[in-house]
Design a protein around this motif. Structure first.
Motif, PDB file in Angstrom:
ATOM      1  N   ALA A 124       0.758  -1.198   0.061  1.00  0.00           N
ATOM      2  CA  ALA A 124       0.184   0.046  -0.022  1.00  0.00           C
ATOM      3  C   ALA A 124       0.927   1.100  -0.096  1.00  0.00           C
ATOM      4  N   THR A 125       2.054   1.279   0.740  1.00  0.00           N
ATOM      5  CA  THR A 125       2.879   2.387   0.687  1.00  0.00           C
ATOM      6  C   THR A 125       3.564   2.609  -0.492  1.00  0.00           C
ATOM      7  N   GLY A 126       3.714   1.579  -1.492  1.00  0.00           N
ATOM      8  CA  GLY A 126       4.327   1.676  -2.677  1.00  0.00           C
ATOM      9  C   GLY A 126       5.756   1.503  -2.684  1.00  0.00           C
ATOM     10  N   TYR A 127       6.112   0.439  -1.868  1.00  0.00           N
ATOM     11  CA  TYR A 127       7.661   0.017  -1.751  1.00  0.00           C
ATOM     12  C   TYR A 127       7.823  -0.617  -3.169  1.00  0.00           C
ATOM     13  N   ASP A 128       9.335  -0.388  -3.529  1.00  0.00           N
ATOM     14  CA  ASP A 128       9.767  -1.014  -4.441  1.00  0.00           C
ATOM     15  C   ASP A 128       9.697  -2.715  -4.355  1.00  0.00           C
ATOM     16  N   GLN A 129       9.496  -3.153  -5.430  1.00  0.00           N
ATOM     17  CA  GLN A 129       9.436  -4.783  -5.303  1.00  0.00           C
ATOM     18  C   GLN A 129      10.648  -5.614  -4.902  1.00  0.00           C
ATOM     19  N   GLU A 130      11.739  -4.933  -5.090  1.00  0.00           N
ATOM     20  CA  GLU A 130      12.939  -5.698  -4.557  1.00  0.00           C
ATOM     21  C   GLU A 130      13.252  -5.239  -3.196  1.00  0.00           C
ATOM     22  N   LEU A 131      12.563  -4.031  -2.872  1.00  0.00           N
ATOM     23  CA  LEU A 131      12.815  -3.915  -1.210  1.00  0.00           C
ATOM     24  C   LEU A 131      11.921  -4.756  -0.412  1.00  0.00           C
ATOM     25  N   ILE A 132      10.576  -5.077  -1.048  1.00  0.00           N
ATOM     26  CA  ILE A 132       9.709  -5.595  -0.056  1.00  0.00           C
ATOM     27  C   ILE A 132      10.214  -7.329  -0.223  1.00  0.00           C
ATOM     28  N   GLU A 133      10.687  -7.634  -1.208  1.00  0.00           N
ATOM     29  CA  GLU A 133      11.146  -9.015  -1.251  1.00  0.00           C
ATOM     30  C   GLU A 133      12.411  -9.343  -0.230  1.00  0.00           C
TER      31      GLU A 133
END
Length: 273
Positions: A124-133
Motif C-alpha cells: 500500500a505504501t508503494g515500496y519497490d518490489q525488490e525492497l519488499i522481497e
C-alpha cells in the motif's frame, strides 16, 4: 491449541503413572535428592550452554508447541488471492483498508497475521518490489533463527537430563558401597541410584526432545506459510493476475490438495454461469 501435543504429553504421563501405581506404591518412586540432581543439573547445564535470556525465552517459545496452530497453505493462498483481487480492482492503496478489515474480523492477531499486515503495508505504501522481497525475506530468516535457539535449548536439556541421571546413579552407588556395613542405608542409596536414571530418561524422552522436534516442525510450517505470503506479495506487486497468481501458489500444495482446489474453482465458475 495443538491437541496432538497435549494428548502426547498427557498420554505418556498417564501411562507411566499407571505403570507405577499398578506395580506397587507410587511413593517409592518419589525421591527428592534424585529430582534435585536431575532437574537442577539439567537447568544448570542449560544456563552454562546458553545465555539466561535464551533459556527463559525458550520456555516462551515452548508454549507455542501447545498454543500456536499455523494456518494451512490453502487458507493463506485463499487470503492472498482475495487481496490480489482487491489490488487488481481498486489499486494497491486499497490494501490498507483490506488489512484493517482483516484485523477487525479476527479476535486474536497472531504472528502470521502480523506478517501479512506488514506485506500489505509495504504494498500500500508503494515500496519497490525488490525492497519488499528483501525485507520480508529477512523477516522470515530472522524469525527462523530465533526459533532455532529455543529448539537448541530443549535439545540441550534433553541431552543433559540422562547424563545427570547417570551422575545420580553413580552418586547413589558410591553411597551404597560406602555404607555396606549399614543395611538400613543401602535401600535409600540404591533408590537414588535407580530413580535418577528414570527421571533423566523421562525428562529427556517425554518432554524436552519431543518439544524440540515439535518446535522444529512448527518453525518449518511457519516458514512455508510465510514463503507463500512472500511469493503472493511479489506477484501482487508485479501486477500478476489473480488467476495466474493462484496457479503459481498452488505449487505449495500437495498434489491431492491441488486437485481439490482446482475442482472447487471449477464448481464456483459453473455456479456463476
Amino acid at each position: 491449541m495443538d491437541i496432538a501435543t497435549i494428548i502426547g504429553l498427557l498420554g505418556g504421563t498417564v501411562l507411566v503413572l499407571s505403570a507405577v501405581i499398578l506395580g506397587g506404591s507410587a511413593i517409592m518412586f518419589l525421591n527428592i535428592p534424585g529430582i534435585l540432581i536431575v532437574v537442577g543439573g539439567t537447568f544448570a547445564a542449560a544456563f552454562i550452554k546458553f545465555s539466561m535470556s535464551d533459556v527463559i525465552n525458550s520456555f516462551k517459545v515452548g508454549i507455542k508447541a501447545f498454543t500456536v496452530q499455523v494456518e494451512s497453505p490453502e487458507t493463506n493462498i485463499k487470503k492472498m488471492i482475495e487481496f490480489a483481487k482487491v489490488a487488481r480492482k481498486e489499486g494497491l492503496i486499497a490494501l490498507e483498508k483490506a488489512k484493517d478489515n482483516m484485523k477487525k474480523s479476527q479476535k486474536k492477531k497472531g504472528a502470521q497475521d502480523e506478517f501479512i499486515g506488514k506485506a500489505l503495508d509495504y504494498l500500500a505504501t508503494g515500496y519497490d518490489q525488490e525492497l519488499i522481497e528483501n525485507m520480508l525475506d529477512k523477516e522470515i530468516r530472522m524469525t527462523a533463527k530465533r526459533h532455532s535457539i529455543g529448539q537448541n535449548v530443549f535439545k540441550g536439556m534433553g541431552d543433559s537430563a540422562p547424563a545427570f541421571g547417570m551422575i545420580g546413579t553413580l552418586i547413589g552407588l558410591v553411597q551404597m558401597l560406602a555404607n555396606m556395613s549399614d543395611p538400613a542405608s543401602i535401600g535409600p542409596a540404591m533408590a537414588v541410584a535407580l530413580l535418577t536414571t528414570l527421571y533423566g530418561a523421562l525428562i529427556a524422552n517425554l518432554v524436552c526432545l519431543p518439544l524440540a522436534d515439535k518446535l522444529a516442525l512448527r518453525s518449518k510450517e511457519e516458514q512455508e506459510s510465510r514463503n507463500i505470503i512472500l511469493d503472493a506479495t511479489i506477484g501482487i506487486s508485479s501486477g500478476m493476475a489473480p488467476i495466474a497468481l493462484e496457479e503459481s501458489l498452488r505449487t505449495y500444495l500437495k498434489p491431492k490438495d491441488r486437485r481439490k482446489a482446482t475442482d472447487s474453482t471449477a464448481q464456483k465458475g459453473d455456479k456463476k454461469k
